[in-house]
Design a protein around this motif. Structure first.
Motif, PDB file in Angstrom:
ATOM      1  N   ILE A  68      22.992  53.759  12.264  1.00 26.33           N
ATOM      2  CA  ILE A  68      23.788  53.997  10.975  1.00 26.33           C
ATOM      3  C   ILE A  68      23.466  52.879  10.283  1.00 26.33           C
ATOM      4  CG2 ILE A  68      25.874  54.343   9.990  1.00 26.33           C
ATOM      5  CD1 ILE A  68      26.832  55.623  12.549  1.00 26.33           C
ATOM      6  N   GLU A  69      22.369  53.178   9.008  1.00 25.36           N
ATOM      7  CA  GLU A  69      21.878  52.277   8.217  1.00 25.36           C
ATOM      8  C   GLU A  69      22.360  52.027   6.534  1.00 25.36           C
ATOM      9  OE1 GLU A  69      17.792  52.408  10.939  1.00 25.36           O
ATOM     10  OE2 GLU A  69      18.206  54.014   9.418  1.00 25.36           O
ATOM     11  N   PRO A  70      23.013  51.149   6.349  1.00 27.62           N
ATOM     12  CA  PRO A  70      23.431  51.176   4.852  1.00 27.62           C
ATOM     13  C   PRO A  70      22.087  50.965   3.782  1.00 27.62           C
ATOM     14  CG  PRO A  70      24.038  49.173   5.968  1.00 27.62           C
ATOM     15  CD  PRO A  70      23.441  50.125   7.000  1.00 27.62           C
ATOM     16  N   GLU A  71      21.998  51.622   2.768  1.00 22.87           N
ATOM     17  CA  GLU A  71      20.787  51.226   1.884  1.00 22.87           C
ATOM     18  C   GLU A  71      21.524  51.256   0.570  1.00 22.87           C
ATOM     19  OE1 GLU A  71      17.793  54.186   2.345  1.00 22.87           O
ATOM     20  OE2 GLU A  71      17.097  53.589   4.003  1.00 22.87           O
ATOM     21  N   GLU A  72      20.828  51.061  -0.438  1.00 22.62           N
ATOM     22  CA  GLU A  72      21.364  50.524  -1.797  1.00 22.62           C
ATOM     23  C   GLU A  72      22.117  51.690  -2.338  1.00 22.62           C
ATOM     24  OE1 GLU A  72      20.114  48.845  -6.188  1.00 22.62           O
ATOM     25  OE2 GLU A  72      18.717  48.962  -4.808  1.00 22.62           O
ATOM     26  N   GLY A  73      21.707  53.001  -2.135  1.00 21.58           N
ATOM     27  CA  GLY A  73      22.551  53.754  -2.905  1.00 21.58           C
ATOM     28  C   GLY A  73      22.789  55.080  -1.794  1.00 21.58           C
ATOM     29  N   ALA A  74      22.674  54.849  -0.585  1.00 19.83           N
ATOM     30  CA  ALA A  74      22.992  55.981   0.612  1.00 19.83           C
ATOM     31  C   ALA A  74      23.147  55.196   1.835  1.00 19.83           C
ATOM     32  CB  ALA A  74      21.354  56.791   0.476  1.00 19.83           C
TER      33      ALA A  74
ATOM     34  N   SER B 193      23.563  63.093   6.744  1.00 12.95           N
ATOM     35  CA  SER B 193      24.315  61.602   6.959  1.00 12.95           C
ATOM     36  C   SER B 193      25.448  61.494   6.065  1.00 12.95           C
ATOM     37  CB  SER B 193      23.268  60.472   6.309  1.00 12.95           C
ATOM     38  OG  SER B 193      22.267  60.239   7.334  1.00 12.95           O
ATOM     39  N   PRO B 194      26.465  60.951   6.242  1.00 10.53           N
ATOM     40  CA  PRO B 194      27.754  60.990   5.504  1.00 10.53           C
ATOM     41  C   PRO B 194      27.342  60.249   4.299  1.00 10.53           C
ATOM     42  CG  PRO B 194      27.998  60.117   7.731  1.00 10.53           C
ATOM     43  CD  PRO B 194      26.597  60.065   7.599  1.00 10.53           C
ATOM     44  N   PRO B 195      28.224  60.577   3.165  1.00  9.42           N
ATOM     45  CA  PRO B 195      28.121  59.973   1.874  1.00  9.42           C
ATOM     46  C   PRO B 195      28.324  58.465   2.044  1.00  9.42           C
ATOM     47  CG  PRO B 195      29.984  60.960   1.942  1.00  9.42           C
ATOM     48  CD  PRO B 195      29.652  61.305   2.964  1.00  9.42           C
ATOM     49  N   LYS B 196      27.615  57.777   1.068  1.00 10.43           N
ATOM     50  CA  LYS B 196      27.652  56.122   0.980  1.00 10.43           C
ATOM     51  C   LYS B 196      28.952  55.658   0.935  1.00 10.43           C
ATOM     52  CE  LYS B 196      25.900  52.103  -0.049  1.00 10.43           C
ATOM     53  NZ  LYS B 196      25.022  51.273   0.959  1.00 10.43           N
ATOM     54  N   TYR B 197      29.986  56.346   0.274  1.00 13.37           N
ATOM     55  CA  TYR B 197      31.322  55.727   0.055  1.00 13.37           C
ATOM     56  C   TYR B 197      32.022  55.739   1.454  1.00 13.37           C
ATOM     57  CZ  TYR B 197      33.307  60.593   0.008  1.00 13.37           C
ATOM     58  OH  TYR B 197      33.678  62.068   0.405  1.00 13.37           O
ATOM     59  N   LEU B 198      31.878  56.437   2.254  1.00 16.91           N
ATOM     60  CA  LEU B 198      32.266  56.554   3.729  1.00 16.91           C
ATOM     61  C   LEU B 198      31.779  55.492   4.781  1.00 16.91           C
ATOM     62  CD1 LEU B 198      32.861  60.009   4.737  1.00 16.91           C
ATOM     63  CD2 LEU B 198      34.609  58.392   3.910  1.00 16.91           C
ATOM     64  N   GLN B 199      30.672  54.508   4.212  1.00 22.36           N
ATOM     65  CA  GLN B 199      29.974  53.439   4.828  1.00 22.36           C
ATOM     66  C   GLN B 199      31.068  52.591   5.675  1.00 22.36           C
ATOM     67  OE1 GLN B 199      26.844  51.712   3.092  1.00 22.36           O
ATOM     68  NE2 GLN B 199      27.650  49.482   3.374  1.00 22.36           N
TER      69      GLN B 199
ATOM     70  N   GLY C 190      25.584  46.140   3.362  1.00 25.03           N
ATOM     71  CA  GLY C 190      26.812  46.505   4.323  1.00 25.03           C
ATOM     72  C   GLY C 190      26.308  46.513   5.610  1.00 25.03           C
ATOM     73  N   GLU C 191      27.221  46.804   6.673  1.00 25.32           N
ATOM     74  CA  GLU C 191      26.995  46.506   8.125  1.00 25.32           C
ATOM     75  C   GLU C 191      25.981  47.691   8.569  1.00 25.32           C
ATOM     76  OE1 GLU C 191      30.498  44.491  10.500  1.00 25.32           O
ATOM     77  OE2 GLU C 191      31.334  46.015   9.137  1.00 25.32           O
ATOM     78  N   ASN C 192      25.006  47.161   9.122  1.00 27.28           N
ATOM     79  CA  ASN C 192      24.090  48.086   9.903  1.00 27.28           C
ATOM     80  C   ASN C 192      24.785  48.214  11.411  1.00 27.28           C
ATOM     81  OD1 ASN C 192      21.248  49.255   9.800  1.00 27.28           O
ATOM     82  ND2 ASN C 192      21.388  48.524  11.774  1.00 27.28           N
ATOM     83  N   VAL C 193      24.874  49.461  11.930  1.00 23.76           N
ATOM     84  CA  VAL C 193      25.501  49.598  13.198  1.00 23.76           C
ATOM     85  C   VAL C 193      24.540  50.328  14.069  1.00 23.76           C
ATOM     86  CG1 VAL C 193      27.510  50.610  14.265  1.00 23.76           C
ATOM     87  CG2 VAL C 193      27.928  49.759  12.177  1.00 23.76           C
ATOM     88  N   VAL C 194      24.234  49.875  15.018  1.00 19.68           N
ATOM     89  CA  VAL C 194      23.369  50.700  16.127  1.00 19.68           C
ATOM     90  C   VAL C 194      24.371  50.782  17.395  1.00 19.68           C
ATOM     91  CG1 VAL C 194      21.339  50.621  17.707  1.00 19.68           C
ATOM     92  CG2 VAL C 194      21.619  49.581  15.247  1.00 19.68           C
ATOM     93  N   LEU C 195      24.350  52.147  17.838  1.00 16.75           N
ATOM     94  CA  LEU C 195      24.975  52.620  19.195  1.00 16.75           C
ATOM     95  C   LEU C 195      23.947  52.963  20.119  1.00 16.75           C
ATOM     96  CD1 LEU C 195      26.777  53.651  16.602  1.00 16.75           C
ATOM     97  CD2 LEU C 195      28.400  54.298  18.537  1.00 16.75           C
ATOM     98  N   ARG C 196      23.891  52.227  21.422  1.00 23.47           N
ATOM     99  CA  ARG C 196      23.223  52.634  22.403  1.00 23.47           C
ATOM    100  C   ARG C 196      23.766  53.677  23.434  1.00 23.47           C
ATOM    101  NH1 ARG C 196      18.275  49.759  24.941  1.00 23.47           N
ATOM    102  NH2 ARG C 196      17.465  50.701  23.210  1.00 23.47           N
ATOM    103  N   LEU C 197      23.510  54.678  23.753  1.00 24.95           N
ATOM    104  CA  LEU C 197      24.111  55.505  24.771  1.00 24.95           C
ATOM    105  C   LEU C 197      23.457  55.565  26.109  1.00 24.95           C
ATOM    106  CD1 LEU C 197      24.196  58.667  22.292  1.00 24.95           C
ATOM    107  CD2 LEU C 197      25.848  56.622  22.383  1.00 24.95           C
ATOM    108  N   LEU C 198      24.396  55.215  26.961  1.00 27.30           N
ATOM    109  CA  LEU C 198      23.913  55.396  28.482  1.00 27.30           C
ATOM    110  C   LEU C 198      24.603  56.555  29.152  1.00 27.30           C
ATOM    111  CD1 LEU C 198      23.797  51.358  28.877  1.00 27.30           C
ATOM    112  CD2 LEU C 198      21.855  52.966  28.586  1.00 27.30           C
ATOM    113  N   ASP C 199      24.134  57.134  29.661  1.00 26.08           N
ATOM    114  CA  ASP C 199      24.733  58.323  30.545  1.00 26.08           C
ATOM    115  C   ASP C 199      24.811  57.922  31.977  1.00 26.08           C
ATOM    116  OD1 ASP C 199      25.456  60.584  31.856  1.00 26.08           O
ATOM    117  OD2 ASP C 199      23.965  61.895  31.083  1.00 26.08           O
TER     118      ASP C 199
END
Length: 538
Positions: A203-209, A225-231, A278-287
């Protein structure tokens, strides 16, 4: 219904949880208030709801579903109408064949079971959850329908008072992240990732998106992707799930949480890093419910597999598995330990992180904050009378030195290194400062590997919805196994170069990574382009 309710009350009295006088009082109050007996018992304080749910689960032999840690596929939710779900306080959670598992407030409610069965034409299997969990799930999953686009359209941005580009106060943010629409939005992203077999969510924040990408079979793909305002709301919701501090946005944070989705146990590792947008979030999924493969399923050709199995059956020495991050080294190590794990062997690992739990094996998570590093942990392991040791990674001289001494004193040691090929592992150990004669005496084999994408069986590489139009679905390993024979041992002791060692290993019959990959191309498992993509630096 009175009979079923009385049966619940009598069962609680028989179990010593209620007194006869409390039951009598609750039944009288029940008739006056019109509530279910279980609700009355909880409201009067005669029993905690969690204790009641646990009792019902044990009494009826039904599963207890913690809906707070369960992500439900929206397509399953659609099987039961909102009207019916709210009428009976029921939420569908899992569909297997013609059986639909529903979390219920009252698993004795035969009217609910009959009506849901009639409306869905499915066999209903009840499970138990608390009233609060079911209420929250009903609001979360029925509060907005359909796709992410439909969900975003339903958001009342004015009511939430979220403005594009404006920093949200922490106290206000705490309220926003508990909004059902925000919870469902995050759940939709995670569910999409699970359905697409993704290993990571970015989940990667950019200047306008705000960009959302999934890593599937080693490759990143962008999704809706969700809108920028929900970042901030999305990042904070994930941080709450991972028990992180939502007020701290200036420094990196790491956490984890576990969920259930589609009947599978998923362990989620979360990494939050501040960026200029803004905060860059990475989630690693392990089954964790289906993690450790058998060696034969990883992609070994029969000849290489036979030689490798002989290596891991040796009583002592170091076996190194090499390759870049994401090349499947950990999977191979776990499959190796699974293969040799017997009641006669004491196997201990030290890892960062412990990705999957292995039955019958002692696993240690490093923790530098309390000086539990690979090196200090390895020293402690040697006092635990081990037969086999796995060190997640040889990162420094101290760790490598202890591993060598362990191998030379009768232990079988597995570890990993980040090198491009098998001979490069020898050069790496020498670069760490280990004496050549020690390396030649301790190391008994090196396995280099990569993962290549396999051709999608549904479209045969043409591209289809099931493979995200890539033509590939799933991955398989390609390998380069270099056993350390007397000739290579002499070369190591004489400080020969990696190229000289490689030449001698090929003369002795070693198959290179690219050559192993091309064998899989001939077998119709992958493509030449894919093999060249992962071996282009070799």
């Amino acid at each position: 219904m009175k009979k079923e309710r009385k049966s619940l009350g009598e069962s609680l009295v028989e179990a010593g949880i209620l007194t006869a006088e409390q039951l009598k009082q609750a039944e009288a109050d029940e008739g006056y208030s019109g509530q279910r007996l279980r609700d009355t018992l909880v409201r009067l304080g005669f029993i905690a709801e969690e204790d009641l749910v646990t009792f019902l689960s044990d009494k009826l032999g039904l599963p207890r579903i913690d809906l707070a840690n369960y992500i439900i596929d929206p397509k399953i939710v659609e099987l039961v109408s909102e009207e019916l779900a709210r009428k009976y306080q029921v939420i569908p959670v899992l569909k297997i064949g013609n059986r639909l598992t529903c979390a219920m407030l009252d698993p004795w409610d035969i009217f609910a079971m009959d009506e849901i069965r009639a409306k869905t034409d499915m066999i209903i299997e009840p499970a138990i959850a608390t009233a609060a969990e079911i209420r929250r799930a009903l609001d979360e999953y029925y509060g907005a329908k359909g796709s992410m686009e439909d969900l975003i359209k339903s958001i009342d941005q004015e009511r939430l008072d979220i403005k594009d580009g404006r920093e949200i106060d922490t106290n206000k943010l705490k309220g926003i992240v508990e909004e059902p629409v925000v919870i469902k939005l995050v759940n939709l992203i995670i569910m999409k990732a699970i359905q697409e077999r993704a290993s990571d969510i970015h989940i990667e924040p950019e200047e306008g998106a705000l960009k959302t990408r999934l890593r599937v079979d080693g490759m990143l793909h962008e999704i809706s992707s969700p809108p920028k305002y929900l970042q901030s709301a999305i990042a904070s919701r994930i941080k709450i799930m991972a028990n992180l501090d939502i007020a701290e946005r200036r420094k990196p944070q790491d956490g984890r949480f576990s969920i259930k989705a589609e009947g599978r146990n998923i362990d989620v590792r979360v990494s939050c890093v501040p960026t200029v947008h803004g905060e860059n979030v990475v989630l690693r999924l392990l089954d964790i419910s289906n993690a450790v493969l058998n060696l034969k399923d990883t992609g070994f050709s029969p000849g290489v597999l036979e030689r490798y199995q002989r290596l891991i059956s040796r009583p002592h020495g170091i076996i190194l598995v090499t390759g870049p991050t994401g090349s499947g080294k950990t999977t191979t190590l776990y499959a190796s330990l699974k293969k040799i794990n017997t009641v006669e062997k004491n196997i201990v690992t030290i890892e960062d992180p412990v990705e999957y739990r292995l039955e019958g094996i002692r696993q240690i998570q490093i923790n530098p904050k309390v000086d539990l590093t690979f090196a200090t942990g390895l020293r402690s392991i040697l006092r635990q009378d081990p037969d086999v040791i796995m060190v997640g990674e040889m990162r420094d001289f101290e760790t490598a030195e202890i591993a060598v001494q362990a191998a030379l004193t009768g232990h079988l040691v597995f570890s990993t290194l980040h090198t491009n090929d098998a001979p490069g592992a020898i050069a790496r150990m020498l670069d760490m400062g280990i004496e050549p004669f020690l390396v030649s005496s301790a190391v008994i084999g090196v396995l280099a590997q990569r993962l290549v994408r396999t051709i999608c069986p549904n479209c045969q590489a043409k591209g289809c919805p099931k493979c995200m139009n890539t033509g590939y679905k799933g991955r398989i390993g390609i390998f380069e196994l270099m056993p350390i024979d007397d000739n290579i041992r002499d070369l190591i002791a004489s400080k020969a170069s990696a190229d000289e060692i490689r030449k001698k290993a090929l003369e002795a019959g070693m198959t290179g990574l690219k050559e192993d990959g091309m064998l899989k191309v001939k077998a119709g498992l992958t493509t030449q382009e894919e093999v060249l993509r992962v071996t282009k630096e070799d």
